[in-house]
Design a protein around this motif. Structure first.
Motif, PDB file in Angstrom:
ATOM      1  N   GLY A 288       0.925  -1.273   0.160  1.00  0.00           N
ATOM      2  CA  GLY A 288      -0.012  -0.128   0.099  1.00  0.00           C
ATOM      3  C   GLY A 288       0.923   1.233  -0.233  1.00  0.00           C
ATOM      4  N   LYS A 289       0.445   2.141   0.684  1.00  0.00           N
ATOM      5  CA  LYS A 289       1.266   3.509   0.824  1.00  0.00           C
ATOM      6  C   LYS A 289       2.054   3.661   2.024  1.00  0.00           C
ATOM      7  CE  LYS A 289      -0.965   7.457  -0.170  1.00  0.00           C
ATOM      8  NZ  LYS A 289      -0.379   7.810  -1.353  1.00  0.00           N
ATOM      9  N   GLN A 290       2.090   2.645   2.680  1.00  0.00           N
ATOM     10  CA  GLN A 290       2.895   2.736   4.221  1.00  0.00           C
ATOM     11  C   GLN A 290       4.095   2.054   4.016  1.00  0.00           C
ATOM     12  OE1 GLN A 290       1.402   4.200   6.618  1.00  0.00           O
ATOM     13  NE2 GLN A 290      -0.300   4.517   5.338  1.00  0.00           N
ATOM     14  N   ARG A 291       4.579   1.243   3.102  1.00  0.00           N
ATOM     15  CA  ARG A 291       5.708   0.695   3.175  1.00  0.00           C
ATOM     16  C   ARG A 291       6.436   0.410   1.561  1.00  0.00           C
ATOM     17  NH1 ARG A 291       6.440  -4.652   7.272  1.00  0.00           N
ATOM     18  NH2 ARG A 291       6.057  -3.035   8.504  1.00  0.00           N
ATOM     19  N   VAL A 292       7.507   0.328   1.336  1.00  0.00           N
ATOM     20  CA  VAL A 292       8.481   0.001  -0.010  1.00  0.00           C
ATOM     21  C   VAL A 292       9.541  -0.788   0.266  1.00  0.00           C
ATOM     22  CG1 VAL A 292       9.391   2.067  -0.159  1.00  0.00           C
ATOM     23  CG2 VAL A 292       8.906   0.859  -2.118  1.00  0.00           C
ATOM     24  N   PHE A 293       9.839  -1.877  -0.540  1.00  0.00           N
ATOM     25  CA  PHE A 293      10.994  -2.565  -0.511  1.00  0.00           C
ATOM     26  C   PHE A 293      11.766  -2.480  -1.481  1.00  0.00           C
ATOM     27  CE2 PHE A 293       7.896  -4.719   2.341  1.00  0.00           C
ATOM     28  CZ  PHE A 293       8.381  -4.867   3.708  1.00  0.00           C
ATOM     29  N   ALA A 294      13.058  -2.685  -1.426  1.00  0.00           N
ATOM     30  CA  ALA A 294      13.868  -2.788  -2.565  1.00  0.00           C
ATOM     31  C   ALA A 294      15.020  -3.732  -2.433  1.00  0.00           C
ATOM     32  CB  ALA A 294      14.745  -1.344  -2.934  1.00  0.00           C
ATOM     33  N   ASP A 295      14.976  -4.835  -3.198  1.00  0.00           N
ATOM     34  CA  ASP A 295      15.835  -5.928  -2.919  1.00  0.00           C
ATOM     35  C   ASP A 295      16.794  -5.941  -4.377  1.00  0.00           C
ATOM     36  OD1 ASP A 295      14.538  -7.847  -0.871  1.00  0.00           O
ATOM     37  OD2 ASP A 295      13.067  -7.359  -2.191  1.00  0.00           O
ATOM     38  N   LEU A 296      18.241  -5.923  -3.618  1.00  0.00           N
ATOM     39  CA  LEU A 296      19.420  -5.626  -4.692  1.00  0.00           C
ATOM     40  C   LEU A 296      20.075  -7.044  -4.366  1.00  0.00           C
ATOM     41  CD1 LEU A 296      21.390  -4.161  -6.264  1.00  0.00           C
ATOM     42  CD2 LEU A 296      22.168  -3.230  -4.019  1.00  0.00           C
TER      43      LEU A 296
ATOM     44  N   ARG B 100      18.361  -6.180   1.371  1.00  0.00           N
ATOM     45  CA  ARG B 100      16.740  -5.422   1.205  1.00  0.00           C
ATOM     46  C   ARG B 100      16.784  -4.319   1.950  1.00  0.00           C
ATOM     47  NH1 ARG B 100      10.874  -8.054   2.221  1.00  0.00           N
ATOM     48  NH2 ARG B 100      11.090  -8.175   0.042  1.00  0.00           N
ATOM     49  N   LEU B 101      16.442  -3.346   1.426  1.00  0.00           N
ATOM     50  CA  LEU B 101      16.234  -1.888   1.854  1.00  0.00           C
ATOM     51  C   LEU B 101      14.673  -1.821   1.833  1.00  0.00           C
ATOM     52  CD1 LEU B 101      18.406  -1.583  -0.621  1.00  0.00           C
ATOM     53  CD2 LEU B 101      18.825   0.637   0.516  1.00  0.00           C
ATOM     54  N   GLU B 102      14.509  -1.194   3.153  1.00  0.00           N
ATOM     55  CA  GLU B 102      12.810  -0.978   3.434  1.00  0.00           C
ATOM     56  C   GLU B 102      12.680   0.474   4.015  1.00  0.00           C
ATOM     57  OE1 GLU B 102       9.544  -2.440   6.633  1.00  0.00           O
ATOM     58  OE2 GLU B 102      11.586  -3.323   6.776  1.00  0.00           O
ATOM     59  N   LEU B 103      11.697   1.224   3.377  1.00  0.00           N
ATOM     60  CA  LEU B 103      11.158   2.470   3.937  1.00  0.00           C
ATOM     61  C   LEU B 103       9.645   2.348   4.335  1.00  0.00           C
ATOM     62  CD1 LEU B 103      12.326   4.956   1.348  1.00  0.00           C
ATOM     63  CD2 LEU B 103      12.629   5.323   3.804  1.00  0.00           C
ATOM     64  N   LYS B 104       9.492   2.716   5.806  1.00  0.00           N
ATOM     65  CA  LYS B 104       8.206   2.763   6.251  1.00  0.00           C
ATOM     66  C   LYS B 104       7.842   3.949   6.675  1.00  0.00           C
ATOM     67  CE  LYS B 104       5.549   0.044   9.759  1.00  0.00           C
ATOM     68  NZ  LYS B 104       5.780  -0.890  10.723  1.00  0.00           N
ATOM     69  N   ARG B 105       6.363   4.360   6.638  1.00  0.00           N
ATOM     70  CA  ARG B 105       5.910   5.570   7.218  1.00  0.00           C
ATOM     71  C   ARG B 105       5.571   5.455   8.757  1.00  0.00           C
ATOM     72  NH1 ARG B 105       3.697   9.729   4.690  1.00  0.00           N
ATOM     73  NH2 ARG B 105       3.057   8.551   2.928  1.00  0.00           N
TER      74      ARG B 105
END
Length: 900
Positions: free
Chosen positions: A101-109, A213-218
């Motif tokens: 949704g709008k609360q969390r995004v992941f980037a897998d490298l 794995r990078l994670e951003l969360k509100r």
């Protein structure tokens, strides 16, 4: 032309990065977050690095000002010992971006270098050659109207930059306990991530890739944390005991905890806990409000009591307050927790307790079965069968069913967690303290649930373990020999140095390297096996184990016999590292039953007779007694100490021969039969009675009996390398001696929480810290550091450090004269046997260099003190000016390394 190529790449980079933000996902039709990661990342590597070397820097890009100071240039070349022609260059990689949704995004490298001759390197140098390092660069993008607080976490990395702010620690094992709070302005923000491959955590098979794995969360509230219940007993961020006896049962223990984080821009104080008072009551364990500085995560411990029957979930609240515009604002954060209900008290279940560090930990307990035939006596006291899990596993998982095939053992079966899935420090200082606290909690459990079955003998362990837990068995066997009645090491490695050798560390002076190996002596179980004399040991290992090669068990089976001890070794043909029933094979089952039967027989038999034996000690602070003999202090730290005992059966003379021992203690029933006693040939007029102990000290020419309270100024909890700070009896106090030290103080707090599950209180008042129960970590810049509470050889000035060099001579390291970015990390004594770990830098940037050396990952090898400058970031250990140990009188030991 080159400028045009660079411009075209940058355009492609931006187009790939700036995917729609805030719109709907074209596949799921879910709204996209107001923030995301770039799709294309710039990569630079691979470069050589050794086992657990990253704490020391050892980054070859630092010779060119560091990766953070480099700009992408596809034509630039860099020297590397791992690649063809010794030269590498920039490349790019796509990341997989996903979101909730709008609360969390992941980037897998995922980064790998299949063209490197990895197989040849492994055949020549072993697993150590499959470890490499590099860097990756991407961006975080936020919408123009995005002004909230974001939580950032990187799994699989220990070092990164966000814009121009440096972070060391990360989340190497993926615990996701203590994310970084970010206040980002709208737009693009650069992220540089250091890639470090580690065989122990990432494996040694196939092409050695690194997955991050990078994670951003509100952030949605000033006081946050992972508080969402998932399934009963598995509340993310919440630790609760199980309820035994069904809906009308009892909590297995009284302690619980929740990880909370301060996402506000001011300090928050938690001053109470509340529940549904007609059902449950909660009480904070701390006697005063808990302070969280902005960005800090702390485990909050509380007691819980409820009236049955139990609902599916229990509501609790944390009361907190903060100051705003001169007013004290109070709030309550509510959450629902779901304890697990078990009908059968004999099932393995979760029991909580207080770790010596002051926070709540847990273990899985299986009481003795009512079907077990353990003797007719109603007051029978049974030993504890301790099962140590392997790396990356929770005790509250399938691990707890490891002994289901042996349901009727005459023992209390206990599965400690070691605080974290990696047991924090491989079942050593912090992890073994957790084991001992878990064992000590069993009598309280008996009171809590109204137990009427057999009692427990908390000082008698039948210890077992698999993989890293098997290594933990060797540690317990060699460091707690008086507690271990028998041991079963399954698929365990012999030592961290043997598992993944230190071959690929950057080259340095042998004197420096010797200090690292001396610091790691406690991990060198091959040298300590004399402590296993007269203790039954069984080893089991699969012949086809590709995780821990069977060589380790073969080696220890050979060495334990050479040490005068014995083991029975079963190599299981065709078996891998793990298989169902690995802990309950017929050889192991027979061994457990045999040893427990022998234990029952010994309880009614004569007391143990005196035997010839030896005690070998790497660090007295970590080693308990053997047959009542305990070494308290070594003459030269960093070298092995030894006590050898033999009794003349005719004269009943008890004779001790020592090596590198300054103080030792005798006590226990086995010395009642000593008619005479000699130490190194010197007659000692002393009689040791049951229940008493006597302490001996070596002077310049003789041994003498001394008062234990004054036998040494530097012993017990203060002994060891920098990881001696982990013997804290209470939460750590981190003192930031200036505002400029705030970033590093918070970083240390975050790392201790992430890697050890530890509780820390960040304060500005040094006197407040000295009056607390726990150990102290002082974070100081320039002239901010207060003087030592007692004598200490380090003299710290605003821009220099000096140490005695004999007579009236001093070694002086001075900023600008012989150092650039001078920093130091060292131990100091504080009252009541506690320790202070000083992290000092000539300026804020130098302070960050020193903070890397605060204990975090096992095997890095930090002794009592280190003095360095920013050359360490490129050269690693070779960039260190001084490192070594302190003696019992807090002098610099003779085997330390100092650059004049």
């Amino acid at each position: 032309m080159l400028a045009l190529v660079g411009l075209l790449f940058f355009s492609q980079f931006c187009l790939a990065f700036r995917s729609p933000i805030g719109d709907q996902d074209p596949i799921s039709n879910e709204p996209l977050p107001d923030f995301t990661f770039s799709k294309v990342w710039q990569i630079l590597g691979p470069f050589q690095i050794g086992t657990r070397e990253a704490a020391w820097g050892a980054d070859p890009l630092e010779f060119r000002g560091g990766f953070h100071g480099l700009e992408y240039d596809p034509n630039a070349t860099f020297k590397s010992s791992l690649v063809f022609n010794g030269t590498t260059s920039w490349s790019t990689s796509l990341v997989d971006i996903s979101h909730e949704g709008k609360q969390r995004v992941f980037a897998d490298l995922s980064v790998s270098y299949p063209d490197v001759e990895w197989q040849w390197l492994r055949e020549t140098y072993g697993w150590a050659a499959l470890q490499w390092q590099g860097w990756a660069r991407g961006e975080i993008w936020t919408r123009p109207d995005e002004d909230g607080i974001l939580l950032f976490n990187v799994e699989g990395a220990i070092e990164y930059w966000i814009d121009d702010v440096h972070y060391f620690g990360g989340d190497f094992y993926g615990y996701r306990k203590a994310p970084v709070t970010l206040r980002l302005s709208p737009g693009a923000h650069r992220v540089d991530v250091r890639l470090v491959r580690d065989i122990r955590s990432m494996g040694g098979g196939g092409t050695p890739s690194i997955n991050v794995r990078l994670e951003l969360k509100r952030s949605i509230a000033p006081l946050g944390g992972a508080l969402v219940p998932t399934e009963p007993g598995i509340n993310t961020g919440v630790l609760m005991p199980d309820i035994v006896g069904g809906d009308f049962g009892k909590f297995a223990s009284e302690y619980a905890s929740v990880n909370v984080r301060n996402d506000a821009d001011r300090a928050i104080y938690i001053h109470g806990a509340t529940g549904t008072h007609d059902k449950c009551e909660f009480e904070l364990v701390a006697g005063k409000p808990l302070r969280l500085v902005p960005g800090q995560t702390r485990p909050v411990a509380f007691r819980i009591a409820c009236v049955p029957p139990y609902d599916q979930s229990i509501e609790m609240g944390l009361k907190w307050h903060f100051a705003e515009d001169g007013l004290n604002m109070e709030r309550t954060m509510y959450m629902n927790v779901r304890p697990r209900l078990l009908n059968n008290i004999y099932e393995p279940h979760k029991v909580t307790f207080l770790h010596p560090g002051g926070m709540v930990s847990y273990a899985i307990l299986r009481p003795p079965s009512p079907d077990a035939t353990c003797g007719e006596e109603t007051n029978r006291f049974l030993p504890v069968l301790i099962a140590l899990h392997g790396a990356g596993l929770e005790a509250d998982s399938e691990v707890k069913h490891a002994f289901d095939d042996l349901p009727d053992l005459c023992a209390w079966v206990l599965f400690p967690t070691g605080v974290t899935p990696w047991s924090a420090d491989d079942w050593h200082v912090w992890g073994m303290a957790d084991v001992e606290a878990a064992v000590a909690s069993i009598p309280r459990w008996m009171e809590q649930v109204g137990w009427t079955g057999p009692g427990v003998e908390i000082g008698r362990w039948l210890i077992s373990g698999h993989s890293n837990g098997g290594q933990g068995v060797w540690y317990a066997l060699t460091h707690r020999p008086d507690k271990v009645m028998a041991a079963a090491a399954v698929s365990g490695y012999s030592s961290i140095q043997n598992y993944v050798p230190y071959t690929f560390w950057h080259t340095s002076d042998p004197g420096r390297e010797a200090l690292i190996q001396a610091t790691l002596l406690n991990y060198r179980h091959e040298l300590l096996l004399e402590n296993a004399q007269h203790i039954p040991v069984i080893q089991q290992h699969g012949s086809d184990d590709d995780n821990v090669p069977v060589y380790h068990s073969r080696l220890l089976a050979e060495r334990i016999h050479q040490a005068g001890a014995a083991s029975t070794f079963f190599e299981m043909p065709g078996k891998p590292h793990y298989w169902d029933g690995v802990m309950t094979t017929k050889p192991l089952g027979d061994f457990f039953k045999e040893q427990l039967a022998a234990e029952r027989a010994s309880q009614t038999g004569p007391p143990m007779s005196l035997q010839e034996f030896s005690l070998v000690v790497a660090s007295p602070g970590e080693t308990g007694s053997k047959n009542g003999v305990q070494v308290l202090e070594l003459i030269t730290p960093g070298q092995l100490g030894r006590m050898h005992f033999v009794q003349d059966p005719l004269t009943r003379t008890c004779m001790f021969q020592s090596s590198n021992v300054r103080d030792f203690r005798l006590g226990g029933i086995i010395f009642d039969d000593c008619q005479m006693m000699t130490v190194d040939g010197q007659n000692m007029s002393v009689s040791i009675q049951t229940g008493q102990s006597t302490t001996f000290r070596r002077t310049s020419v003789r041994w003498q009996v001394v008062d234990e309270a004054t036998s040494s100024e530097h012993w017990d909890r203060q002994l060891g390398g920098l990881d001696a700070i982990l013997r804290s009896k209470g939460a750590f106090k981190i003192v930031r001696h200036s505002q400029k030290a705030e970033h590093v103080a918070l970083q240390i707090s975050r790392n201790l929480c992430t890697y050890f599950g530890a509780d820390t209180d960040i304060v500005d008042d040094y006197d407040e810290a000295l009056q607390a129960k726990g150990n102290v970590i002082s974070v100081a810049i320039g002239g901010d550091l207060p003087e030592s509470m007692g004598y200490h050889p380090f003299n710290v000035f605003a821009d220099a450090i000096s140490v005695p060099a004999g007579g009236d001579n001093y070694i002086v390291w001075e900023e600008g004269a012989n150092a650039r970015g001078l920093t130091a990390v060292f131990l100091r004594q504080i009252p009541n046997g506690r320790l202070e770990l000083v992290v000092w830098g000539v300026d804020a940037k130098a302070l960050e260099t020193g903070a890397r050396l605060v204990p975090m990952l096992t095997g890095s090898g930090q002794p009592d003190f280190i003095v360095a400058d920013r050359a360490m970031l490129s050269k690693g250990l070779e960039g260190v000016y001084g490192l070594g140990f302190f003696t019992s009188d807090w002098e610099i030991s003779s085997n330390s390394f100092l650059v004049w």
